[in-house]
Design an enzyme around this catalytic site. Structure first.
Site, PDB file in Angstrom:
ATOM      1  N   ARG A 271       0.814  -1.475  -0.118  1.00 10.74           N
ATOM      2  CA  ARG A 271      -0.033   0.182   0.080  1.00 10.74           C
ATOM      3  C   ARG A 271       0.884   1.305   0.107  1.00 10.74           C
ATOM      4  O   ARG A 271       0.335   2.267  -0.620  1.00 10.74           O
ATOM      5  CB  ARG A 271      -0.891   0.096   1.210  1.00 10.74           C
ATOM      6  CG  ARG A 271      -1.929   1.104   1.305  1.00 10.74           C
ATOM      7  CD  ARG A 271      -2.674   1.109   2.664  1.00 10.74           C
ATOM      8  NE  ARG A 271      -2.964  -0.346   3.246  1.00 10.74           N
ATOM      9  CZ  ARG A 271      -4.256  -0.713   3.111  1.00 10.74           C
ATOM     10  NH1 ARG A 271      -5.200  -0.094   2.366  1.00 10.74           N
ATOM     11  NH2 ARG A 271      -4.415  -1.925   3.753  1.00 10.74           N
ATOM     12  N   ARG A 307     -13.093  -1.946  -1.848  1.00 14.22           N
ATOM     13  CA  ARG A 307     -12.730  -1.707  -0.413  1.00 14.22           C
ATOM     14  C   ARG A 307     -13.755  -0.854   0.544  1.00 14.22           C
ATOM     15  O   ARG A 307     -14.126  -1.540   1.801  1.00 14.22           O
ATOM     16  CB  ARG A 307     -11.452  -0.818  -0.474  1.00 14.22           C
ATOM     17  CG  ARG A 307     -10.326  -1.351  -0.758  1.00 14.22           C
ATOM     18  CD  ARG A 307      -8.886  -0.645  -0.341  1.00 14.22           C
ATOM     19  NE  ARG A 307      -8.515  -0.955   0.790  1.00 14.22           N
ATOM     20  CZ  ARG A 307      -8.564  -0.131   1.773  1.00 14.22           C
ATOM     21  NH1 ARG A 307      -8.982   1.407   1.614  1.00 14.22           N
ATOM     22  NH2 ARG A 307      -8.360  -0.445   3.089  1.00 14.22           N
ATOM     23  N   CYS A 338     -26.976  -4.489  -7.699  1.00 15.37           N
ATOM     24  CA  CYS A 338     -28.019  -4.660  -6.465  1.00 15.37           C
ATOM     25  C   CYS A 338     -27.475  -5.328  -5.289  1.00 15.37           C
ATOM     26  O   CYS A 338     -27.829  -6.380  -4.973  1.00 15.37           O
ATOM     27  CB  CYS A 338     -28.893  -5.771  -7.335  1.00 15.37           C
ATOM     28  SG  CYS A 338     -29.064  -5.637  -8.950  1.00 15.37           S
ATOM     29  N   GLU A 339     -27.147  -4.475  -4.732  1.00 20.55           N
ATOM     30  CA  GLU A 339     -26.490  -4.665  -3.094  1.00 20.55           C
ATOM     31  C   GLU A 339     -26.378  -3.548  -2.409  1.00 20.55           C
ATOM     32  O   GLU A 339     -26.014  -2.485  -2.954  1.00 20.55           O
ATOM     33  CB  GLU A 339     -25.069  -5.330  -3.200  1.00 20.55           C
ATOM     34  CG  GLU A 339     -24.963  -6.588  -3.817  1.00 20.55           C
ATOM     35  CD  GLU A 339     -24.620  -7.701  -3.102  1.00 20.55           C
ATOM     36  OE1 GLU A 339     -24.763  -7.513  -1.811  1.00 20.55           O
ATOM     37  OE2 GLU A 339     -24.264  -8.780  -3.406  1.00 20.55           O
TER      38      GLU A 339
HETATM   39  N1  LLP Z   1       3.255  -9.166   3.676  1.00 23.41           N
HETATM   40  C1  LLP Z   1       2.178  -9.933   3.885  1.00 23.41           C
HETATM   41  C2  LLP Z   1       2.862 -11.356   4.328  1.00 23.41           C
HETATM   42  C3  LLP Z   1       1.084  -9.447   3.539  1.00 23.41           C
HETATM   43  O1  LLP Z   1      -0.182 -10.437   4.047  1.00 23.41           O
HETATM   44  C4  LLP Z   1       0.555  -8.318   3.296  1.00 23.41           C
HETATM   45  C5  LLP Z   1      -0.749  -8.030   2.934  1.00 23.41           C
HETATM   46  C6  LLP Z   1       1.457  -7.599   3.035  1.00 23.41           C
HETATM   47  C7  LLP Z   1       3.218  -7.757   3.015  1.00 23.41           C
HETATM   48  C8  LLP Z   1       1.648  -6.096   2.423  1.00 23.41           C
HETATM   49  O2  LLP Z   1       0.844  -5.381   3.375  1.00 23.41           O
HETATM   50  P1  LLP Z   1       0.923  -3.569   2.893  1.00 23.41           P
HETATM   51  O3  LLP Z   1       2.289  -3.129   2.976  1.00 23.41           O
HETATM   52  O4  LLP Z   1       0.086  -3.618   1.832  1.00 23.41           O
HETATM   53  O5  LLP Z   1      -0.152  -3.059   4.021  1.00 23.41           O
HETATM   54  N2  LLP Z   1      -7.085  -6.146   1.038  1.00 23.41           N
HETATM   55  C9  LLP Z   1      -6.865  -5.198   2.152  1.00 23.41           C
HETATM   56  C10 LLP Z   1      -5.577  -5.475   2.514  1.00 23.41           C
HETATM   57  C11 LLP Z   1      -4.938  -6.837   2.810  1.00 23.41           C
HETATM   58  C12 LLP Z   1      -3.528  -6.796   3.324  1.00 23.41           C
HETATM   59  C13 LLP Z   1      -3.156  -8.475   3.241  1.00 23.41           C
HETATM   60  N3  LLP Z   1      -1.799  -8.511   3.527  1.00 23.41           N
HETATM   61  C14 LLP Z   1      -7.094  -3.669   1.788  1.00 23.41           C
HETATM   62  O6  LLP Z   1      -7.654  -3.509   0.871  1.00 23.41           O
HETATM   63  O7  LLP Z   1      -6.951  -2.931   3.132  1.00 23.41           O
END
Ligand code: LLP
Length: 405
Positions: A271, A307, A338-339
């Site tokens: 992110r 999200r 439709c949600e």
């Molecule tokens: N490493 C592992 C083992 C992870 O499971 C994740 C994210 C990352 C790194 C990267 O994390 P970041 O730097 O992006 O926070 N779909 C959700 C977020 C799910 C994150 C899953 N794991 C959302 O849209 O907020």
């Protein structure tokens, strides 16, 4: 990314002129912002010289991965599909880590064949599978073990991964037992201790607790790890008044940790590299009045960007053309699906909009297009990259023909 003569520009191109070319809904990314984020991440942690592996689950567009590669980053992957994609993007296997709670034998064999840096393992059963493969090819495999540090990341509950009730990692007791069992293994070469406590973390405090748990575990194990993989999770600012992670404090904590535990640090940011580089441009199809509210019905829906529906996440929405009027009614931005959860934002601070106007849902670069689906048999949006004055399509809009094949 700013308004110029009341028109919103991404680099040197106005959103309206992009949409004339691409139609809507369209994901738009800025090359300059991606570059800025990578360089700033590198600068923050330069003094500890980490290996930074971009978390591909946040955005897997091959053109974006090629940009990431061009700045020297590696990749954190969680499936054979992601691994295959990053290799195609030209990322060196020696900069790839494979994470995930349930890698299949087929996926493990593929990763071993490709000689990636590390397979981060999260269960005893997976270790047995890796050992079986290693024996059959008579090779020692480089692995990591993931600790569940029982740490509250203080983020949205649905994206927290480091608490003991979460499925991720091994608890300290089991992990120590495993280290003891495999430290002299002929087939498993334990190099790394990994951890990832959650996503969209905006305080250094959970990281402090995580590092303490890591230190205690290493001490108890009496094992010398070559790598410590701290995962990702660094939060970004989705809304004006939100606070963000203090990188200086986080770095200070890591340096303190490194004094006791000499090793190479790995990061897996997703992110923080790609989140604020992307917008979803969408057209207002209809304005539907209902009491004190107006439903602003967009041509983008929850299938294009999940999200808000999935986590209750709030993303800023901007008009592509600014005017000084202010709507007297609450605007509820919704999609046509439709949600009831097909809703992006409710706000009473928006300028007056009309049908046909273009709006931008902001900060959708991470966990945006990757979570899109064909729900309601809607096609997946186009993706474009802006670099200066150039508009490059990096993924075509899915066609009805492709949907039916
Ligand atoms: N490493 C592992 C083992 C992870 O499971 C994740 C994210 C990352 C790194 C990267 O994390 P970041 O730097 O992006 O926070 N779909 C959700 C977020 C799910 C994150 C899953 N794991 C959302 O849209 O907020």
């Amino acid at each position: 990314m700013r308004y110029k003569n009341n028109k919103f520009y991404i680099e040197n191109v106005s959103v309206n002129s992009i949409c004339k070319l691409t139609n809507t809904p369209t994901y738009i990314y800025s090359y300059k912002k991606i570059k800025e984020n990578i360089l700033s991440f590198k600068k923050q942690f330069k003094s500890i010289d980490p290996l930074t592996c971009f978390s591909v689950k946040s955005n897997n567009n091959i053109n974006i991965l090629k940009i990431i590669k061009s700045f020297g980053l590696g990749a954190d992957v969680v499936s054979m599909g992601e691994l295959n994609r990053v290799l195609k993007a030209g990322i060196s296997p020696k900069k790839i880590v494979f994470s995930g709670v349930g890698k299949t034998e087929e996926e493990l064999k593929f990763a071993i064949k490709k000689k990636i840096l590390l397979i981060n393992t999260e269960s005893e059963s997976e270790l047995i599978t890796i050992e079986k493969i290693a024996k059959s090819i008579k090779k020692r495999i480089d692995i990591g073990l993931r600790l569940n540090p029982d740490t509250d990341a203080r983020t949205l509950s649905k994206i927290s991964t480091g608490k003991k009730e979460n499925k991720f990692g091994l608890n300290k007791k089991d992990l120590l037992k495993i280290i003891n069992n495999i430290k002299n293994s002929k087939y498993l070469n334990l190099l790394c201790l990994s951890v990832h406590i959650g996503s969209q973390i905006t305080s250094h405090k959970p990281y402090e607790k995580m590092l303490q748990e890591l230190s205690d575990t290493i001490k108890a194990s009496k094992y010398k790890f070559e790598y410590i993989d701290l995962g990702g999770g660094m939060g970004i600012k989705y809304n004006k008044n939100e606070k963000t992670l203090n990188y200086i404090k986080y770095l200070h904590l890591i340096k303190k940790f490194l004094k006791k535990n000499k090793c190479k640090i790995i990061f897996e940011p997703g992110r923080s590299i790609i989140g604020n580089t992307g917008y979803l441009a969408s057209k207002v199809i209809y304005m539907k009045k209902s009491g004190k509210k107006v439903f602003v019905i967009l041509d983008a829906a929850m299938n294009d960007f999940m999200r808000p529906a999935l986590y209750g996440a709030n993303h800023t929405i901007l008009a592509s053309k600014k005017n000084s009027s202010k709507s007297k009614k609450t605007y509820e931005f919704v999609g046509p699906i439709c949600e009831t959860t097909d809703k992006f934002l409710s706000t009473n601070k928006f300028q007056v909009l009309k049908e046909g106007d273009i709006v931008l849902i902001c900060d959708v670069g991470a966990y945006g297009i990757v979570l899109s689906s064909n729900y309601n048999l809607r096609t997946i949006p186009q993706e474009v990259l802006i670099k200066g004055s150039k508009i490059k399509t990096i993924k075509m809009r899915q066609t009805l023909k492709a949907l039916n094949s």
